[in-house]
Design a protein around this motif. Structure first.
Motif, PDB file in Angstrom:
ATOM      1  N   THR A   1      35.316  25.345 -55.964  1.00  0.00           N
ATOM      2  CA  THR A   1      35.229  25.026 -57.393  1.00  0.00           C
ATOM      3  C   THR A   1      36.220  25.930 -58.119  1.00  0.00           C
ATOM      4  O   THR A   1      36.489  27.043 -57.667  1.00  0.00           O
ATOM      5  CB  THR A   1      33.816  25.274 -57.982  1.00  0.00           C
ATOM      6  N   THR A   2      36.718  25.450 -59.232  1.00  0.00           N
ATOM      7  CA  THR A   2      37.709  26.250 -59.966  1.00  0.00           C
ATOM      8  C   THR A   2      37.089  27.538 -60.499  1.00  0.00           C
ATOM      9  O   THR A   2      37.805  28.473 -60.826  1.00  0.00           O
ATOM     10  CB  THR A   2      38.321  25.451 -61.135  1.00  0.00           C
ATOM     11  N   PHE A   3      35.748  27.600 -60.573  1.00  0.00           N
ATOM     12  CA  PHE A   3      35.077  28.823 -61.030  1.00  0.00           C
ATOM     13  C   PHE A   3      34.776  29.772 -59.859  1.00  0.00           C
ATOM     14  O   PHE A   3      34.279  30.863 -60.065  1.00  0.00           O
ATOM     15  CB  PHE A   3      33.758  28.481 -61.754  1.00  0.00           C
ATOM     16  N   GLY A   4      34.998  29.327 -58.632  1.00  0.00           N
ATOM     17  CA  GLY A   4      34.802  30.190 -57.473  1.00  0.00           C
ATOM     18  C   GLY A   4      33.356  30.540 -57.188  1.00  0.00           C
ATOM     19  O   GLY A   4      33.059  31.589 -56.613  1.00  0.00           O
ATOM     20  N   ARG A   5      32.443  29.698 -57.573  1.00  0.00           N
ATOM     21  CA  ARG A   5      31.014  29.939 -57.281  1.00  0.00           C
ATOM     22  C   ARG A   5      30.297  28.605 -57.119  1.00  0.00           C
ATOM     23  O   ARG A   5      30.824  27.552 -57.513  1.00  0.00           O
ATOM     24  CB  ARG A   5      30.353  30.755 -58.401  1.00  0.00           C
ATOM     25  N   LEU A   6      29.086  28.681 -56.536  1.00  0.00           N
ATOM     26  CA  LEU A   6      28.251  27.478 -56.447  1.00  0.00           C
ATOM     27  C   LEU A   6      27.598  27.214 -57.812  1.00  0.00           C
ATOM     28  O   LEU A   6      27.430  28.124 -58.630  1.00  0.00           O
ATOM     29  CB  LEU A   6      27.164  27.666 -55.386  1.00  0.00           C
ATOM     30  N   ILE A   7      27.222  25.961 -58.020  1.00  0.00           N
ATOM     31  CA  ILE A   7      26.497  25.564 -59.230  1.00  0.00           C
ATOM     32  C   ILE A   7      25.027  25.952 -59.034  1.00  0.00           C
ATOM     33  O   ILE A   7      24.516  25.901 -57.910  1.00  0.00           O
ATOM     34  CB  ILE A   7      26.626  24.034 -59.402  1.00  0.00           C
ATOM     35  N   THR A   8      24.355  26.336 -60.095  1.00  0.00           N
ATOM     36  CA  THR A   8      22.911  26.604 -59.953  1.00  0.00           C
ATOM     37  C   THR A   8      22.140  25.303 -60.214  1.00  0.00           C
ATOM     38  O   THR A   8      22.578  24.453 -61.005  1.00  0.00           O
ATOM     39  CB  THR A   8      22.426  27.679 -60.958  1.00  0.00           C
ATOM     40  N   PRO A   9      20.977  25.147 -59.574  1.00  0.00           N
ATOM     41  CA  PRO A   9      20.155  23.955 -59.840  1.00  0.00           C
ATOM     42  C   PRO A   9      19.801  23.844 -61.325  1.00  0.00           C
ATOM     43  O   PRO A   9      19.690  22.745 -61.864  1.00  0.00           O
ATOM     44  CB  PRO A   9      18.893  24.193 -58.997  1.00  0.00           C
ATOM     45  N   GLU A  10      19.653  24.986 -61.993  1.00  0.00           N
ATOM     46  CA  GLU A  10      19.297  24.980 -63.425  1.00  0.00           C
ATOM     47  C   GLU A  10      20.417  24.347 -64.261  1.00  0.00           C
ATOM     48  O   GLU A  10      20.141  23.705 -65.287  1.00  0.00           O
ATOM     49  CB  GLU A  10      19.023  26.418 -63.910  1.00  0.00           C
ATOM     50  N   GLU A  11      21.671  24.537 -63.836  1.00  0.00           N
ATOM     51  CA  GLU A  11      22.775  23.915 -64.589  1.00  0.00           C
ATOM     52  C   GLU A  11      22.691  22.388 -64.515  1.00  0.00           C
ATOM     53  O   GLU A  11      22.903  21.695 -65.507  1.00  0.00           O
ATOM     54  CB  GLU A  11      24.124  24.405 -64.046  1.00  0.00           C
ATOM     55  N   ILE A  12      22.372  21.875 -63.327  1.00  0.00           N
ATOM     56  CA  ILE A  12      22.256  20.409 -63.199  1.00  0.00           C
ATOM     57  C   ILE A  12      21.014  19.923 -63.960  1.00  0.00           C
ATOM     58  O   ILE A  12      21.039  18.870 -64.610  1.00  0.00           O
ATOM     59  CB  ILE A  12      22.187  19.987 -61.712  1.00  0.00           C
ATOM     60  N   ALA A  13      19.951  20.718 -63.917  1.00  0.00           N
ATOM     61  CA  ALA A  13      18.736  20.361 -64.672  1.00  0.00           C
ATOM     62  C   ALA A  13      19.061  20.236 -66.158  1.00  0.00           C
ATOM     63  O   ALA A  13      18.568  19.332 -66.845  1.00  0.00           O
ATOM     64  CB  ALA A  13      17.652  21.416 -64.446  1.00  0.00           C
ATOM     65  N   GLY A  14      19.907  21.132 -66.654  1.00  0.00           N
ATOM     66  CA  GLY A  14      20.301  21.074 -68.063  1.00  0.00           C
ATOM     67  C   GLY A  14      21.059  19.797 -68.386  1.00  0.00           C
ATOM     68  O   GLY A  14      20.848  19.176 -69.437  1.00  0.00           O
ATOM     69  N   VAL A  15      21.921  19.365 -67.473  1.00  0.00           N
ATOM     70  CA  VAL A  15      22.671  18.120 -67.685  1.00  0.00           C
ATOM     71  C   VAL A  15      21.699  16.932 -67.701  1.00  0.00           C
ATOM     72  O   VAL A  15      21.807  16.029 -68.536  1.00  0.00           O
ATOM     73  CB  VAL A  15      23.748  17.928 -66.589  1.00  0.00           C
ATOM     74  N   LEU A  16      20.720  16.963 -66.796  1.00  0.00           N
ATOM     75  CA  LEU A  16      19.738  15.863 -66.750  1.00  0.00           C
ATOM     76  C   LEU A  16      18.931  15.821 -68.040  1.00  0.00           C
ATOM     77  O   LEU A  16      18.686  14.743 -68.592  1.00  0.00           O
ATOM     78  CB  LEU A  16      18.809  16.036 -65.533  1.00  0.00           C
TER      79      LEU A  16
ATOM     80  N   ILE B   1      17.290  20.894 -57.081  1.00  0.00           N
ATOM     81  CA  ILE B   1      17.617  20.374 -58.413  1.00  0.00           C
ATOM     82  C   ILE B   1      16.385  19.758 -59.076  1.00  0.00           C
ATOM     83  O   ILE B   1      16.148  19.953 -60.275  1.00  0.00           O
ATOM     84  CB  ILE B   1      18.758  19.337 -58.291  1.00  0.00           C
ATOM     85  N   GLY B   2      15.589  19.032 -58.299  1.00  0.00           N
ATOM     86  CA  GLY B   2      14.392  18.394 -58.855  1.00  0.00           C
ATOM     87  C   GLY B   2      13.406  19.425 -59.388  1.00  0.00           C
ATOM     88  O   GLY B   2      12.849  19.262 -60.481  1.00  0.00           O
ATOM     89  N   ARG B   3      13.197  20.510 -58.624  1.00  0.00           N
ATOM     90  CA  ARG B   3      12.284  21.569 -59.078  1.00  0.00           C
ATOM     91  C   ARG B   3      12.793  22.183 -60.390  1.00  0.00           C
ATOM     92  O   ARG B   3      12.036  22.398 -61.335  1.00  0.00           O
ATOM     93  CB  ARG B   3      12.144  22.660 -58.005  1.00  0.00           C
ATOM     94  N   ALA B   4      14.110  22.461 -60.424  1.00  0.00           N
ATOM     95  CA  ALA B   4      14.690  23.051 -61.648  1.00  0.00           C
ATOM     96  C   ALA B   4      14.543  22.087 -62.829  1.00  0.00           C
ATOM     97  O   ALA B   4      14.277  22.511 -63.958  1.00  0.00           O
ATOM     98  CB  ALA B   4      16.162  23.396 -61.410  1.00  0.00           C
ATOM     99  N   ALA B   5      14.694  20.798 -62.561  1.00  0.00           N
ATOM    100  CA  ALA B   5      14.531  19.806 -63.637  1.00  0.00           C
ATOM    101  C   ALA B   5      13.079  19.788 -64.118  1.00  0.00           C
ATOM    102  O   ALA B   5      12.813  19.707 -65.326  1.00  0.00           O
ATOM    103  CB  ALA B   5      14.965  18.428 -63.154  1.00  0.00           C
ATOM    104  N   ALA B   6      12.136  19.881 -63.172  1.00  0.00           N
ATOM    105  CA  ALA B   6      10.717  19.904 -63.559  1.00  0.00           C
ATOM    106  C   ALA B   6      10.453  21.086 -64.484  1.00  0.00           C
ATOM    107  O   ALA B   6       9.758  20.959 -65.505  1.00  0.00           O
ATOM    108  CB  ALA B   6       9.845  20.002 -62.308  1.00  0.00           C
ATOM    109  N   GLU B   7      11.017  22.224 -64.143  1.00  0.00           N
ATOM    110  CA  GLU B   7      10.832  23.437 -64.956  1.00  0.00           C
ATOM    111  C   GLU B   7      11.416  23.236 -66.362  1.00  0.00           C
ATOM    112  O   GLU B   7      10.790  23.574 -67.362  1.00  0.00           O
ATOM    113  CB  GLU B   7      11.539  24.601 -64.254  1.00  0.00           C
TER     114      GLU B   7
END
Ligand SMILES: NC(=O)c1ccc[n+]([C@@H]2O[C@H](COP(=O)([O-])OP(=O)(O)OC[C@H]3O[C@@H](n4cnc5c(N)ncnc54)[C@H](OP(=O)(O)O)[C@@H]3O)[C@@H](O)[C@H]2O)c1
Length: 235
Positions: free
Chosen positions: A197-212, A14-20
């Motif tokens: 998850t109700t979407f049936g998949r894992l979250i991507t680190p980029e999605e959390i980076a977007g929230v941050l 997640i940190g790497r994705a946030a840096a990007e």
């Protein structure tokens, strides 16, 4: 404007994705972790947050960034240890080490960042769904992730009267090394977790980076606990 973000644990996940993401938006990025961040043009402060003595190097990188012109500072408290342990037999020194990285380091970083917190700056915490509930076998993680929500709420109150905001993002199952290490190699286990998850998949680190990034640029999210878990199915 010369906005800068300090992210702990941006060498991966997640940190790497946030840096990007922050780099893409034109921010100066400082990574604080033992390994380097692979994103180009990131300033790396390679320290172990579990060991004393890391503050001067981090403070120097922050001041260097601030000297490059006025702008916002965002600190993302992201690095964490995720250990298998339990609340009835855990060794005290083991808990102290996890506390050092997951709770004490954010506290120290807030103090270092404080003189540089200009209007619009932010202090962001990365907790977990386990910041507000517990599962078996990860007691130090659950304890420290709850603590971060408390620290964020205290931060909000203690920032009153400033133009600085704080928020705590609680990711769900995110496809990173931490989760892969925790789940092991069995694809069936991974599929079963994705099915939680109700979407049936894992979250991507980029999605959390977007929230941050949204939190960093949205002061009305002050004191907010934000669950970013794709709708976790409770069992
Ligand atoms: N992945 C998930 O499913 C999930 C779910 C909920 C919450 N989270 C939270 O999201 C955050 C990031 O998790 P992630 O999944 O991206 O984890 P990750 O892939 O394991 O990355 C963890 C980062 O923390 C750094 N770190 C660990 N120990 C450190 C130490 N002693 N000193 C300095 N840096 C250290 C690591 O860098 P070095 O090894 O290079 O030092 C690494 O960059 C954590 O707070 C985690 O609790 C993750």
């Amino acid at each position: 404007m010369s906005d800068q973000v300090l992210i702990t644990g941006a060498s991966r996940g997640i940190g790497r994705a946030a840096a990007e993401r922050f780099r893409k938006e034109g921010w100066r990025v400082i990574n604080v972790s033992r390994g380097p961040c692979p994103v180009p043009d990131v300033v790396n402060v390679r320290v172990d947050l579990a060991e004393p003595g890391w503050e001067p190097a981090v403070e120097a990188a922050l001041r260097d960034g601030a000297s490059q012109g006025p702008g916002r500072l965002c600190v993302v408290h992201n690095a964490a240890l995720y250990e298998h342990d339990d609340a009835l037999s855990m060794d005290a020194d083991h808990l102290r080490r996890v506390l050092e990285v997951n709770v004490v380091a954010p506290l120290v970083l807030n103090r270092l960042a404080r003189p540089l917190l200009t209007d619009g700056s932010s202090l962001l915490y990365v907790s977990s769904t386990l910041g507000e509930k517990a599962v078996k076998g990860v007691a130090s993680y659950v304890t420290t992730k709850h603590a971060l929500i408390g620290m964020m709420r205290a931060t909000c109150q203690d920032l009153a009267g400033t133009q600085v905001h704080t928020a705590c993002v609680c990711p769900g199952f995110t496809d990173t090394e931490m989760l892969r290490e925790h789940l092991g190699a069995d694809p069936a286990v991974r599929a079963s977790v994705a099915g939680m998850t109700t979407f049936g998949r894992l979250i991507t680190p980029e999605e959390i980076a977007g929230v941050l990034y949204t939190c960093a640029t949205t002061p009305v999210l002050n004191g907010a606990v934000i669950h970013a878990n794709l709708g976790q199915i409770e069992r």
